[in-house]
Design an enzyme around this catalytic site. Structure first.
Site, mmCIF file in Angstrom:
data_model
loop_
_atom_site.group_PDB
_atom_site.id
_atom_site.type_symbol
_atom_site.label_atom_id
_atom_site.label_comp_id
_atom_site.label_asym_id
_atom_site.label_seq_id
_atom_site.Cartn_x
_atom_site.Cartn_y
_atom_site.Cartn_z
ATOM 1 N N SER A 123 7.841 3.377 -0.945
ATOM 2 C CA SER A 123 8.502 4.102 -2.009
ATOM 3 C C SER A 123 10.043 3.703 -1.968
ATOM 4 O O SER A 123 10.891 3.692 -2.763
ATOM 5 C CB SER A 123 8.674 5.690 -1.546
ATOM 6 O OG SER A 123 9.174 5.870 -0.527
ATOM 7 N N ALA A 124 10.559 3.217 -0.611
ATOM 8 C CA ALA A 124 11.924 2.831 -0.434
ATOM 9 C C ALA A 124 12.122 1.483 -1.068
ATOM 10 O O ALA A 124 13.089 1.370 -2.074
ATOM 11 C CB ALA A 124 12.107 2.468 1.042
ATOM 12 N N ALA A 125 11.113 0.593 -1.193
ATOM 13 C CA ALA A 125 11.087 -0.610 -1.931
ATOM 14 C C ALA A 125 11.164 -0.648 -3.327
ATOM 15 O O ALA A 125 12.192 -1.086 -3.889
ATOM 16 C CB ALA A 125 10.046 -1.556 -1.546
ATOM 17 N N PRO B 93 0.963 -1.168 -0.009
ATOM 18 C CA PRO B 93 -0.096 -0.012 -0.075
ATOM 19 C C PRO B 93 0.770 1.213 0.014
ATOM 20 O O PRO B 93 1.931 1.289 0.774
ATOM 21 C CB PRO B 93 -0.793 -0.196 1.281
ATOM 22 C CG PRO B 93 -0.809 -1.742 1.542
ATOM 23 C CD PRO B 93 0.386 -2.162 1.105
ATOM 24 N N VAL B 94 0.522 2.140 -0.776
ATOM 25 C CA VAL B 94 1.250 3.600 -0.938
ATOM 26 C C VAL B 94 1.006 4.360 0.321
ATOM 27 O O VAL B 94 -0.198 4.540 0.481
ATOM 28 C CB VAL B 94 0.878 4.179 -2.428
ATOM 29 C CG1 VAL B 94 1.581 5.356 -2.463
ATOM 30 C CG2 VAL B 94 1.249 3.131 -3.518
ATOM 31 N N ALA C 298 1.649 4.682 3.187
ATOM 32 C CA ALA C 298 0.920 4.099 4.323
ATOM 33 C C ALA C 298 2.066 4.034 5.634
ATOM 34 O O ALA C 298 1.578 3.189 6.409
ATOM 35 C CB ALA C 298 -0.027 2.789 3.953
ATOM 36 N N GLY C 299 3.224 3.975 5.134
ATOM 37 C CA GLY C 299 4.130 3.879 6.201
ATOM 38 C C GLY C 299 4.695 2.205 6.016
ATOM 39 O O GLY C 299 5.260 1.808 7.043
ATOM 40 N N ASP D 277 14.035 2.552 5.991
ATOM 41 C CA ASP D 277 13.415 1.974 4.822
ATOM 42 C C ASP D 277 14.003 1.315 3.746
ATOM 43 O O ASP D 277 13.978 0.169 3.520
ATOM 44 C CB ASP D 277 12.472 3.094 4.026
ATOM 45 C CG ASP D 277 11.278 3.468 5.165
ATOM 46 O OD1 ASP D 277 11.342 2.901 6.206
ATOM 47 O OD2 ASP D 277 10.294 3.716 4.629
HETATM 48 O O1 PMV Z 1 7.839 6.638 6.332
HETATM 49 P P1 PMV Z 1 7.270 5.686 7.491
HETATM 50 O O2 PMV Z 1 5.556 6.031 7.859
HETATM 51 O O3 PMV Z 1 7.596 4.275 7.440
HETATM 52 O O4 PMV Z 1 8.067 6.441 8.831
HETATM 53 C C1 PMV Z 1 9.268 6.405 9.056
HETATM 54 C C2 PMV Z 1 9.816 6.239 10.349
HETATM 55 C C3 PMV Z 1 10.351 7.627 10.674
HETATM 56 O O5 PMV Z 1 11.122 7.386 12.075
HETATM 57 C C4 PMV Z 1 8.865 8.372 11.536
HETATM 58 C C5 PMV Z 1 11.090 8.547 10.066
HETATM 59 C C6 PMV Z 1 12.330 8.122 9.702
HETATM 60 O O6 PMV Z 1 13.001 8.877 8.676
HETATM 61 O O7 PMV Z 1 12.949 7.236 10.034
#
Ligand code: PMV
Length: 327
Positions: free
Chosen positions: A114-116, A106-107, A109-110, A157
């Protein structure tokens, strides 16, 4: 010839937000993956087909030309453009490229979509252009793409998506990767509210500027919870793990990054038998994660649905970035 690369999404179990300042994040790669296929082109354009995200287009120099979807959508592609270009720069080569991006993560959504996609872009372009990139190189080049979207992300990520499994990640310290004894079932609940990580990190930073002592105390507590959580995870102590997830959620709420819908899903999941539940990622929307046993999965799923969230039963994926040649 084309090269396909896949890379997993992630869920943070402990340490979101605190990891930006100090201490560890404990993060799981999940069995949802981004998939990128890269092909060479005869011209010098870089084409992106991101129809899963609803658009496609190409870059000629810095200019984005949309084929489907509006021109502002090109911004979403900047991270992948940078990832592809940095990879070519690193390999000392240049080529026009056709890049297809697909994802079942899911986009916004944490869950690290995007990193993947950045990691899979680097791995596929690297594989295509003959560079035998190490995991470290893939991870670092993908981070260049991540910086375009998130400013100065902690790096959690791109690390988890490159290596897979379970990581203890600490900025400027590095990673420790490990495997769990058994298969822990987690239920992720997507609040379906999109949010920006950068905005939430900024919110915590501003609260810290206004109330330094208070926020430092909360961050210290999150660091303690994360270290204890890691020990509980390694010892497979699910009751302690659940307690610590619950405490972590309270601490994150106190920083102002939860929302009512996440709180509702967290509490309903606990009521449905979860060992523990907390928001995961930056908050402000996005997802929560509940630790379940096999018997409670269905009840937790229904609890999340009743809160109008979208449940995903996930397990830990030990497969990091992977490439293979395709037709
Ligand atoms: O992008 P998310 O929702 O996985 O958040 C990343 C985690 C944070 O600690 C909030 C930010 C970071 O850069 O580590």
């Amino acid at each position: 010839m084309a090269v396909e690369a896949t890379a997993p999404g992630k869920a943070i179990l402990f340490g979101e937000h605190s990891v930006v300042y100090r201490g560890p994040a404990v993060v799981l790669a999940i069995d949802r993956r981004a998939r990128v296929v890269a092909r060479k082109r005869d011209d010098d354009r870089i084409f992106f087909d991101a129809m899963d995200l609803g658009f496609s287009g190409y870059f000629t120099g810095e200019t984005y030309v949309p084929l489907q979807g509006e021109s502002w959508r090109g911004k979403r592609l900047q991270a992948f453009l940078v990832a592809a270009r940095k990879t070519m720069e690193h390999l000392g080569t240049e080529s026009g490229l056709g890049i297809t991006l697909r994802s079942d993560i899911p986009v916004a959504a944490g869950l690290g979509s995007s990193a993947a996609l950045s990691v899979a872009t680097v791995a596929s372009v690297g594989g295509l252009l003959g560079g035998d990139l190490s995991q470290e190189e893939i991870c670092e080049l993908a981070y260049e793409g991540e910086k375009v979207v998130h400013g100065t992300p902690s790096g959690v990520d791109n690390n988890i998506s490159t290596y897979g499994g379970v990581l203890r990640y600490e900025k400027d310290v590095g990673i420790e990767r490990f495997e769990l004894d058994g298969d822990l079932p987690f239920v992720i609940g997507d609040s379906m509210r999109k949010r920006s990580t950068k905005r939430l990190v900024d919110r915590v930073r501003m609260l810290r500027e206004r109330e330094p002592e208070l926020v430092e105390g909360v961050l210290d507590s999150i660091v303690l919870v994360s270290e204890s959580g890691l020990a509980a995870l390694k010892a497979n102590d699910l009751h302690r793990l659940g307690d610590l997830m619950n405490v972590n959620h309270g601490l994150l709420s106190s920083l102002g990054v939860s929302i009512a819908k996440l709180d509702m899903m967290v509490h309903s999941s606990r009521g449905a038998g979860a060992y523990g539940a907390k928001l995961t990622g930056a908050g402000g929307g996005g997802c929560m994660i509940a630790l379940s046993d096999e018997a409670s999965i269905e009840k937790i799923n229904r609890a999340i649905l009743r809160c109008r969230g979208e449940p995903h039963v996930v397990s830990v994926s030990y497969e990091g970035a992977k490439t293979r040649e395709v037709d």
